[in-house]
Design an enzyme around this catalytic site. Structure first.
Site, PDB file in Angstrom:
ATOM      1  N   ASN A   1      37.758  34.147  47.179  1.00 30.38           N
ATOM      2  CA  ASN A   1      37.704  35.409  47.926  1.00 30.38           C
ATOM      3  C   ASN A   1      36.899  36.393  47.085  1.00 30.38           C
ATOM      4  O   ASN A   1      37.393  36.888  46.082  1.00 30.38           O
ATOM      5  CB  ASN A   1      39.133  35.914  48.164  1.00 30.38           C
ATOM      6  CG  ASN A   1      39.156  37.306  48.768  1.00 30.38           C
ATOM      7  OD1 ASN A   1      38.135  37.812  49.227  1.00 30.38           O
ATOM      8  ND2 ASN A   1      40.328  37.929  48.773  1.00 30.38           N
TER       9      ASN A   1
ATOM     10  N   LYS B   1      35.977  39.346  47.821  1.00 32.17           N
ATOM     11  CA  LYS B   1      36.293  40.763  48.066  1.00 32.17           C
ATOM     12  C   LYS B   1      34.988  41.547  48.248  1.00 32.17           C
ATOM     13  O   LYS B   1      34.042  41.014  48.833  1.00 32.17           O
ATOM     14  CB  LYS B   1      37.172  41.302  46.939  1.00 32.17           C
ATOM     15  CG  LYS B   1      38.385  40.381  46.693  1.00 32.17           C
ATOM     16  CD  LYS B   1      39.416  40.934  45.786  1.00 32.17           C
ATOM     17  CE  LYS B   1      40.551  39.922  45.644  1.00 32.17           C
ATOM     18  NZ  LYS B   1      41.675  40.411  44.885  1.00 32.17           N
TER      19      LYS B   1
ATOM     20  N   HIS C   1      45.410  39.807  53.808  1.00 34.55           N
ATOM     21  CA  HIS C   1      45.384  39.960  52.350  1.00 34.55           C
ATOM     22  C   HIS C   1      46.140  41.231  51.970  1.00 34.55           C
ATOM     23  O   HIS C   1      46.106  42.227  52.706  1.00 34.55           O
ATOM     24  CB  HIS C   1      43.933  40.025  51.858  1.00 34.55           C
ATOM     25  CG  HIS C   1      43.840  39.901  50.370  1.00 34.55           C
ATOM     26  ND1 HIS C   1      44.088  40.957  49.532  1.00 34.55           N
ATOM     27  CD2 HIS C   1      43.581  38.831  49.588  1.00 34.55           C
ATOM     28  CE1 HIS C   1      43.963  40.538  48.275  1.00 34.55           C
ATOM     29  NE2 HIS C   1      43.655  39.246  48.285  1.00 34.55           N
TER      30      HIS C   1
ATOM     31  N   GLU D   1      45.489  43.507  50.033  1.00 37.32           N
ATOM     32  CA  GLU D   1      44.646  44.709  49.986  1.00 37.32           C
ATOM     33  C   GLU D   1      44.441  45.283  51.387  1.00 37.32           C
ATOM     34  O   GLU D   1      44.332  46.500  51.554  1.00 37.32           O
ATOM     35  CB  GLU D   1      43.310  44.372  49.294  1.00 37.32           C
ATOM     36  CG  GLU D   1      43.519  44.157  47.791  1.00 37.32           C
ATOM     37  CD  GLU D   1      42.581  43.153  47.146  1.00 37.32           C
ATOM     38  OE1 GLU D   1      41.557  42.802  47.751  1.00 37.32           O
ATOM     39  OE2 GLU D   1      42.898  42.700  46.025  1.00 37.32           O
TER      40      GLU D   1
ATOM     41  N   GLU E   1      50.384  35.004  47.626  1.00 34.80           N
ATOM     42  CA  GLU E   1      49.778  35.847  46.600  1.00 34.80           C
ATOM     43  C   GLU E   1      50.741  36.967  46.220  1.00 34.80           C
ATOM     44  O   GLU E   1      50.783  38.012  46.899  1.00 34.80           O
ATOM     45  CB  GLU E   1      48.478  36.472  47.120  1.00 34.80           C
ATOM     46  CG  GLU E   1      47.407  35.474  47.470  1.00 34.80           C
ATOM     47  CD  GLU E   1      46.012  36.080  47.343  1.00 34.80           C
ATOM     48  OE1 GLU E   1      45.198  35.490  46.650  1.00 34.80           O
ATOM     49  OE2 GLU E   1      45.765  37.148  47.920  1.00 34.80           O
TER      50      GLU E   1
HETATM   51  P1  13P Z   1      42.524  37.464  41.390  1.00 35.30           P
HETATM   52  O1  13P Z   1      42.328  35.976  41.292  1.00 35.30           O
HETATM   53  O2  13P Z   1      41.349  38.253  40.897  1.00 35.30           O
HETATM   54  O3  13P Z   1      43.825  37.896  40.790  1.00 35.30           O
HETATM   55  O4  13P Z   1      42.613  37.808  42.969  1.00 35.30           O
HETATM   56  C1  13P Z   1      43.467  37.067  43.755  1.00 35.30           C
HETATM   57  C2  13P Z   1      43.220  37.385  45.167  1.00 35.30           C
HETATM   58  O5  13P Z   1      43.549  38.462  45.641  1.00 35.30           O
HETATM   59  C3  13P Z   1      42.553  36.380  45.993  1.00 35.30           C
HETATM   60  O6  13P Z   1      42.639  36.705  47.334  1.00 35.30           O
END
Ligand code: 13P
Length: 253
Positions: free
Chosen positions: A9, A11, A97, A99, A169
């Site tokens: 991902n 982002k 997600h 976020e 997560e």
């Molecule tokens: P990190 O691997 O940077 O902690 O992020 C995890 C994540 O949110 C994947 O969707």
């Protein structure tokens, strides 16, 4: 036997030029691979999807969108539909997600609409669930994660299990470098699968792949993959560099 799935991902990282450079590096590494069972999915920003579709054509690397809007088209400024993601080369869509839940206020009911939209457009959902640190400390991990699952999957029949991927997560592990212990991640993955068994029956539930996400990296990926209910990872930071993503792919076989 569930096929492991490692999804990167990205982002809001990488321009199209940076995405193209990553694709070239990953393709060069994949040439050394000669097969391998793990499924490889890159979820870039929308702007890089079509570029990567072309750059990675003929390779085993698949693409995913990081979000979608649950309408086919319309006056929804700033949003993207499932069919647009498909056209740009995506076969997966990340949904829910943390976020998106945190910064954009996405509710379980809204995510339920997104899961249904993804399915109707032929996209495989990667549905994210996870508890915050306060929820974990309050002993609410199981109820929060199972509640998110129940909300996002409301009204869906067992056929959802043919395509569904769940990403567990824990919010406190995302981008913090503080990854969950493999045994703790397994405990939650087991609870999620238990919920799926009760909702859809054992045969359907046992098909669903459950990823761990949250500071997953080359140094800890093997520990997660060794767990009986964990079938891969949703990778943030370590998926931005072809070399570290590659190391994780190799660990997954
Ligand atoms: P990190 O691997 O940077 O902690 O992020 C995890 C994540 O949110 C994947 O969707």
């Amino acid at each position: 036997m569930r096929r492991p799935i490692l999804a990167a991902n990205w982002k809001m990282y990488k321009t199209t030029a940076e995405a193209t450079a990553f694709a070239a590096e990953l393709l060069a590494l994949l040439k050394e691979r000669g097969g391998g069972q793990c499924e490889i999915v890159v979820c870039p920003p929308f702007t890089a999807l079509a570029v990567l579709r072309d750059a990675l054509a003929g390779s085993p690397v698949e693409l995913g969108g990081q979000n979608l809007y649950p309408q086919k088209e319309g006056a929804y400024t700033g949003e993207i539909s499932g069919s647009m993601l498909r056209e740009a080369g995506a076969s997966y869509a990340i949904i829910g997600h943390s976020e998106r839940r945190q910064y954009f206020g996405e509710s379980d009911a809204f995510l339920n609409e997104k899961v249904k939209a993804a399915l109707s457009e032929g996209l495989k959902p990667i549905l994210c669930v996870g508890e915050t640190l306060a929820q974990r400390r309050g002993g609410e991990m199981a109820s929060v994660c199972q509640g998110q699952l129940a909300g996002a999957l409301a009204g869906l029949d067992p056929s959802i299990c043919d395509t569904l991927v769940i990403a567990y997560e824990p919010v406190w592990a995302i981008g913090t470098g503080e990854s969950a212990q493999a045994a703790d991640a397994q405990e939650t993955a087991g609870l999620l699968r238990q919920w799926l068994r009760e909702a859809y029956g054992a045969t359907a539930a046992d098909q669903v792949r459950i990823q761990y996400g949250g500071s997953a990296k080359p140094e800890n990926i093997a520990g997660y993959l060794a767990m009986p209910d964990i079938d891969g990872a949703l990778i943030g930071g370590a998926g931005l560099k072809a070399a570290s993503y590659w190391a994780m792919i190799q660990a997954a076989g």
